[in-house]
Design a protein around this motif. Sequence first.
Motif, PDB file in Angstrom:
ATOM      1  N   GLU A 105       0.834  -1.206   0.000  1.00 24.76           N
ATOM      2  CA  GLU A 105       0.000   0.000   0.000  1.00 24.76           C
ATOM      3  C   GLU A 105       0.868   1.255   0.000  1.00 24.76           C
ATOM      4  OE1 GLU A 105      -3.567   2.100   2.652  1.00 24.76           O
ATOM      5  OE2 GLU A 105      -2.885   0.064   3.110  1.00 24.76           O
ATOM      6  N   ALA A 106       1.941   1.231   0.765  1.00 25.15           N
ATOM      7  CA  ALA A 106       2.849   2.381   0.806  1.00 25.15           C
ATOM      8  C   ALA A 106       3.727   2.421  -0.430  1.00 25.15           C
ATOM      9  CB  ALA A 106       3.703   2.343   2.070  1.00 25.15           C
ATOM     10  N   PHE A 107       4.221   1.251  -0.832  1.00 23.44           N
ATOM     11  CA  PHE A 107       5.128   1.173  -1.981  1.00 23.44           C
ATOM     12  C   PHE A 107       4.651   0.095  -2.951  1.00 23.44           C
ATOM     13  CE2 PHE A 107       8.415   2.853   1.104  1.00 23.44           C
ATOM     14  CZ  PHE A 107       8.551   4.080   0.477  1.00 23.44           C
ATOM     15  N   PRO A 108       3.754   0.460  -3.871  1.00 21.21           N
ATOM     16  CA  PRO A 108       3.350  -0.505  -4.893  1.00 21.21           C
ATOM     17  C   PRO A 108       4.551  -0.987  -5.703  1.00 21.21           C
ATOM     18  CG  PRO A 108       1.920   1.418  -4.907  1.00 21.21           C
ATOM     19  CD  PRO A 108       3.079   1.743  -4.010  1.00 21.21           C
ATOM     20  N   ASN A 109       5.519  -0.090  -5.883  1.00 16.51           N
ATOM     21  CA  ASN A 109       6.768  -0.418  -6.561  1.00 16.51           C
ATOM     22  C   ASN A 109       7.931  -0.158  -5.602  1.00 16.51           C
ATOM     23  OD1 ASN A 109       5.453  -0.908  -9.158  1.00 16.51           O
ATOM     24  ND2 ASN A 109       5.185   1.336  -9.222  1.00 16.51           N
ATOM     25  N   LEU A 110       9.066  -0.705  -5.921  1.00 13.95           N
ATOM     26  CA  LEU A 110      10.233  -0.476  -5.072  1.00 13.95           C
ATOM     27  C   LEU A 110      10.585   1.008  -5.058  1.00 13.95           C
ATOM     28  CD1 LEU A 110      12.632  -3.410  -6.070  1.00 13.95           C
ATOM     29  CD2 LEU A 110      11.267  -3.199  -3.992  1.00 13.95           C
ATOM     30  N   PRO A 111      10.866   1.566  -3.864  1.00 16.27           N
ATOM     31  CA  PRO A 111      11.313   2.964  -3.833  1.00 16.27           C
ATOM     32  C   PRO A 111      12.659   3.106  -4.523  1.00 16.27           C
ATOM     33  CG  PRO A 111      11.643   1.927  -1.702  1.00 16.27           C
ATOM     34  CD  PRO A 111      10.858   0.947  -2.528  1.00 16.27           C
ATOM     35  N   GLU A 112      12.878   4.247  -5.151  1.00 10.95           N
ATOM     36  CA  GLU A 112      14.139   4.475  -5.860  1.00 10.95           C
ATOM     37  C   GLU A 112      15.157   5.075  -4.893  1.00 10.95           C
ATOM     38  OE1 GLU A 112      15.842   6.730  -9.890  1.00 10.95           O
ATOM     39  OE2 GLU A 112      13.708   6.846  -9.364  1.00 10.95           O
ATOM     40  N   LEU A 113      16.277   4.408  -4.745  1.00  5.01           N
ATOM     41  CA  LEU A 113      17.334   4.844  -3.834  1.00  5.01           C
ATOM     42  C   LEU A 113      18.575   5.227  -4.616  1.00  5.01           C
ATOM     43  CD1 LEU A 113      17.024   2.040  -1.098  1.00  5.01           C
ATOM     44  CD2 LEU A 113      15.760   4.194  -1.263  1.00  5.01           C
ATOM     45  N   ASP A 114      19.211   6.313  -4.190  1.00  5.61           N
ATOM     46  CA  ASP A 114      20.452   6.755  -4.846  1.00  5.61           C
ATOM     47  C   ASP A 114      21.668   5.982  -4.335  1.00  5.61           C
ATOM     48  OD1 ASP A 114      19.064   8.590  -6.350  1.00  5.61           O
ATOM     49  OD2 ASP A 114      19.384  10.240  -4.938  1.00  5.61           O
ATOM     50  N   ARG A 115      21.673   5.710  -3.036  1.00  5.14           N
ATOM     51  CA  ARG A 115      22.788   4.945  -2.474  1.00  5.14           C
ATOM     52  C   ARG A 115      22.400   4.402  -1.098  1.00  5.14           C
ATOM     53  NH1 ARG A 115      24.695  10.329  -2.123  1.00  5.14           N
ATOM     54  NH2 ARG A 115      24.896  11.096   0.031  1.00  5.14           N
ATOM     55  N   ALA A 116      23.157   3.412  -0.659  1.00  6.23           N
ATOM     56  CA  ALA A 116      22.965   2.820   0.668  1.00  6.23           C
ATOM     57  C   ALA A 116      24.288   2.205   1.100  1.00  6.23           C
ATOM     58  CB  ALA A 116      21.854   1.774   0.641  1.00  6.23           C
ATOM     59  N   HIS A 117      24.716   2.523   2.317  1.00  6.51           N
ATOM     60  CA  HIS A 117      25.995   1.989   2.806  1.00  6.51           C
ATOM     61  C   HIS A 117      26.050   2.102   4.319  1.00  6.51           C
ATOM     62  CE1 HIS A 117      27.485   6.066   3.650  1.00  6.51           C
ATOM     63  NE2 HIS A 117      26.871   6.414   2.532  1.00  6.51           N
ATOM     64  N   ARG A 118      26.885   1.303   4.915  1.00  4.76           N
ATOM     65  CA  ARG A 118      27.123   1.408   6.352  1.00  4.76           C
ATOM     66  C   ARG A 118      27.850   2.721   6.650  1.00  4.76           C
ATOM     67  NH1 ARG A 118      24.615  -2.445   9.818  1.00  4.76           N
ATOM     68  NH2 ARG A 118      24.325  -4.340   8.564  1.00  4.76           N
ATOM     69  N   SER A 119      27.638   3.251   7.846  1.00  2.49           N
ATOM     70  CA  SER A 119      28.326   4.487   8.220  1.00  2.49           C
ATOM     71  C   SER A 119      29.827   4.239   8.274  1.00  2.49           C
ATOM     72  CB  SER A 119      27.830   4.984   9.576  1.00  2.49           C
ATOM     73  OG  SER A 119      28.332   4.170  10.620  1.00  2.49           O
ATOM     74  N   LEU A 120      30.594   5.333   8.262  1.00  2.00           N
ATOM     75  CA  LEU A 120      32.054   5.228   8.239  1.00  2.00           C
ATOM     76  C   LEU A 120      32.665   5.091   9.622  1.00  2.00           C
ATOM     77  CD1 LEU A 120      32.817   7.903   5.491  1.00  2.00           C
ATOM     78  CD2 LEU A 120      32.527   5.429   5.232  1.00  2.00           C
TER      79      LEU A 120
END
Length: 228
Positions: A105-120
């Motif tokens: 219901e919130a995301f019929p499709n996958l949300p588009e993400l620019d990047r994802a990573h663990r903190s430094l």
Amino acid sequence: MSFSAKVLQYIIGFNICPEVEDESRHSRAKHVEAGLSGHSDQLTTLETRLDDVAAANKSLQLQVEDFISRSKRKNIHVIELPVDSETGYPTQFMAELFKEVLGDEAFPNLPELDRAHRSLAPKPRPGGRPRPIIVRFHRYKEKELVLQWAREHGDITFPGHNIKFYQDFSSSLVKKRAAFNDIKSTLYKKGIRFGLIHPARLHVTFNGEVKFSENPEEAESFYRQRIH
């Protein structure tokens, strides 16, 4: 008086003639006074320049902080996700996580993400608290949707682990917001409605009165005078 005694008196600043001695002292005093006046003027100029530099530095700090905060507007911190949970590409994994947690219901499709990573931050020791994952959404509205859902639902389980979603803030802003923790705890125990507004303002509602505080001291003063 011997010649050597006269020479000694001259060396230590005593003159035989009182008139000459007074004139010499007066001349030296004027010279010292002029020197002190010059130093005072220089100090005043330096103080003015120092104030200008301090003001310019504060302005630059605020601009930098604003720039960093704006650059993080579409970022989310995902807390307590176990180490090595990510499979495949981090952006794909996190997009699927948000879709699974929030539902179709919130995301019929996958949300588009620019990047994802663990903190430094340094990698934790075995059994230590995992580093948060920083996720940048391509669309601000989708990021806000996730945060709103998290506020409404509280605990989030994935898969079998309690994780949390938070807005990504600069380190200086985190410190400013954390400064309100004590007064927030006091208000919570008293059952007083409050909220922390971006970037770091405390909003308190009591007996129909609304109070906005820019710092903890102001909030604590309001609590002592109007609530306690």
